[in-house]
Scaffold this active site. Structure first.
Site, PDB file in Angstrom:
ATOM      1  N   ASP A   1     -10.009  -8.695   8.413  1.00  0.00           N
ATOM      2  CA  ASP A   1     -11.446  -8.752   8.125  1.00  0.00           C
ATOM      3  C   ASP A   1     -12.004 -10.131   8.467  1.00  0.00           C
ATOM      4  O   ASP A   1     -13.126 -10.255   8.964  1.00  0.00           O
ATOM      5  CB  ASP A   1     -11.730  -8.413   6.657  1.00  0.00           C
TER       6      ASP A   1
ATOM      7  N   ASP B   1      -2.622 -17.771   2.040  1.00  0.00           N
ATOM      8  CA  ASP B   1      -3.838 -18.533   1.730  1.00  0.00           C
ATOM      9  C   ASP B   1      -4.074 -19.618   2.781  1.00  0.00           C
ATOM     10  O   ASP B   1      -5.191 -19.844   3.235  1.00  0.00           O
ATOM     11  CB  ASP B   1      -3.790 -19.108   0.302  1.00  0.00           C
TER      12      ASP B   1
ATOM     13  N   TYR C   1       0.811  -1.219   0.000  1.00  0.00           N
ATOM     14  CA  TYR C   1       0.000   0.000   0.000  1.00  0.00           C
ATOM     15  C   TYR C   1       0.848   1.274   0.000  1.00  0.00           C
ATOM     16  O   TYR C   1       0.383   2.335   0.413  1.00  0.00           O
ATOM     17  CB  TYR C   1      -0.922   0.037   1.228  1.00  0.00           C
TER      18      TYR C   1
ATOM     19  N   ASP D   1      -4.523  -6.632   6.126  1.00  0.00           N
ATOM     20  CA  ASP D   1      -5.823  -6.015   5.878  1.00  0.00           C
ATOM     21  C   ASP D   1      -6.888  -7.099   5.678  1.00  0.00           C
ATOM     22  O   ASP D   1      -7.970  -7.072   6.287  1.00  0.00           O
ATOM     23  CB  ASP D   1      -5.697  -5.129   4.620  1.00  0.00           C
TER      24      ASP D   1
ATOM     25  N   LYS E   1       3.912 -14.945   1.174  1.00  0.00           N
ATOM     26  CA  LYS E   1       3.539 -15.769   0.024  1.00  0.00           C
ATOM     27  C   LYS E   1       4.847 -15.966  -0.727  1.00  0.00           C
ATOM     28  O   LYS E   1       4.984 -15.600  -1.892  1.00  0.00           O
ATOM     29  CB  LYS E   1       2.463 -15.034  -0.811  1.00  0.00           C
TER      30      LYS E   1
HETATM   31 MG    MG Z   1      -9.950  -3.743   5.681  1.00  0.00          MG
END
Ligand code: MG
Ligand code: NAI
Length: 359
Positions: A246, A218, A135, A242, A185
């Site tokens: 969630d 994953d 980001y 991020d 990853k």
């Molecule tokens: Mg989020």
């Protein structure tokens, strides 16, 4: 008496409602545990933007610098101000200015809360790198709108950035159950994520008491669902963190519970504490938002300030209220108002204090 200077930014929508509730609870904690919270309320928000053409004053960051911590509700009112403006005008500059590189989110199912999983006994601390990685905004577009268009977005990982977030994770793991999951990853991303793996290896030598497991993102996402009880501290990059947080919020019963801290562990400038949820325009003004995520964020703030007893008292009282199950906001199937929940938590704190004083 120890006094902490807190900048309170309620923001927009339910941000205002849940921060009001959280502040009432925090004041009781201060009263019970012998410290003072000196608040300065700052009306920086989308309303402020409509009046002044900016989300905060020009010297906003300088104003914040003198505080011990920032408590923030939520920012955003997409009907009147584009989200990109509200986010880039307030939250992101604060995170950047004070180098709040550790985004910390606890994921635990409070007693009495029905999550979507069959395994209720998990207690995960997710630590997301908050300043670089995927980001960082490095990139561009060429030949825009043509069939030859090219878009590039480069993830930037620095050894310093990776090392400091991992080191913070190891410190947390040491204080908890001694397990750290390092998320990458590195099978597919052979530069940045291999650097991350190497730094994990190096830093782990300083923490022989912490058991490290390397996961691909994953696989760890599946583990959040299938075996969340096998995870303790999880450290991940900006993007991976991020997404994982969630999932964490979902398995702990939803946004009404998801709390976060944006920390600069070195303590240069104030750290910021906020519920994960947004301003919920669909809910705003009804006084029915779940304040528990904001209360939990307030408890994280007290923990960061070193007021461990006050922090624990809030969390224990919250959990007694959820366990009893009779004061619930509509997101949990109840009819209670935001302030009813805060008042129930305050009543519980008073009961616990009386029990403590009389024992
Ligand atoms: Mg989020
Ligand atoms: P949101 O988190 O505000 O709402 C998503 C859904 O969850 C809505 O249906 C809402 O009613 C519900 N919800 C959220 N918090 C709740 C609570 N405490 N109790 C009960 N229900 C709750 O996300 P949305 O709708 O995508 O964004 C609304 C605005 O908030 C936008 O302007 C967005 O940019 C902003 N936002 C700000 C954040 C921040 O300040 N850190 C984070 C996320 C969104």
């Amino acid at each position: 008496m120890k006094t902490y200077k807190i900048a309170v930014i309620p923001g927009d929508g339910i941000g205002v409602e849940v921060i009001n509730a959280a502040w009432n609870v925090l004041r009781v904690a201060a009263d019970h545990f012998g410290f003072a919270l000196d608040s300065t309320e700052l009306d920086w928000s989308c309303n402020y933007y409509l009046k002044h053409g900016r989300m905060m004053p020009e010297d906003g960051i300088e104003q914040l610098r003198e505080f011990d911590a920032i408590l923030l509700g939520a920012v955003g009112w997409p009907d009147s101000v584009p989200d990109s403006v509200s986010l880039h005008g307030l939250l992101l500059p604060i995170r950047k200015a004070f180098d709040l590189y550790a985004n910390v989110r606890p994921h635990r199912l409070l007693a009495g809360v029905l999550g979507p999983l069959r395994t209720p006994d998990f207690d995960i601390l997710c630590i997301r790198e908050n300043t670089e990685g995927e980001y960082c905004g490095a990139g561009g577009r060429l030949h825009q709108g043509t069939p030859e268009e090219v878009a590039v977005e480069t993830a930037i990982f620095t050894r310093r950035g990776v090392e400091r977030i991992l080191r913070f994770g190891f410190e947390q793991a040491r204080r908890r159950r001694g397990r750290l999951a390092s998320v990458t990853k590195s099978n597919a991303q052979k530069f940045t994520m291999v650097l991350w793996d190497e730094v994990t290896e190096t830093v782990s030598c300083d923490y022989p008491d912490v058991e490290v497991t390397r996961y691909h993102v994953d696989a760890v996402a599946a583990r959040f669902i299938m075996q969340p009880d096998s995870l303790d501290v999880v450290v991940a990059s900006n993007l991976f963190g991020d997404i994982l947080t969630d999932i964490g919020a979902a398995i702990q019963g939803g946004l009404g519970f998801a709390a976060s801290a944006n920390l600069n562990p070195a303590g240069r400038g104030p750290s910021m504490f906020e519920p994960v949820h947004g301003s919920a325009p669909d809910l705003a003004g009804h006084g029915k938002a779940n304040p528990l995520a904001a209360l939990w964020s307030g408890a994280l703030m007290l923990e960061h300030l070193g007021e461990y007893l006050g922090s624990r008292a809030i969390l224990e009282a919250m959990e007694k209220v959820t366990a009893a199950g009779d004061v619930k906001t509509p997101d949990l199937g109840g009819t209670a108002a935001t302030n009813d929940v805060a008042n129930a938590v305050i009543a519980q704190m008073r009961v616990s204090r009386l029990e403590h004083l009389s024992s």
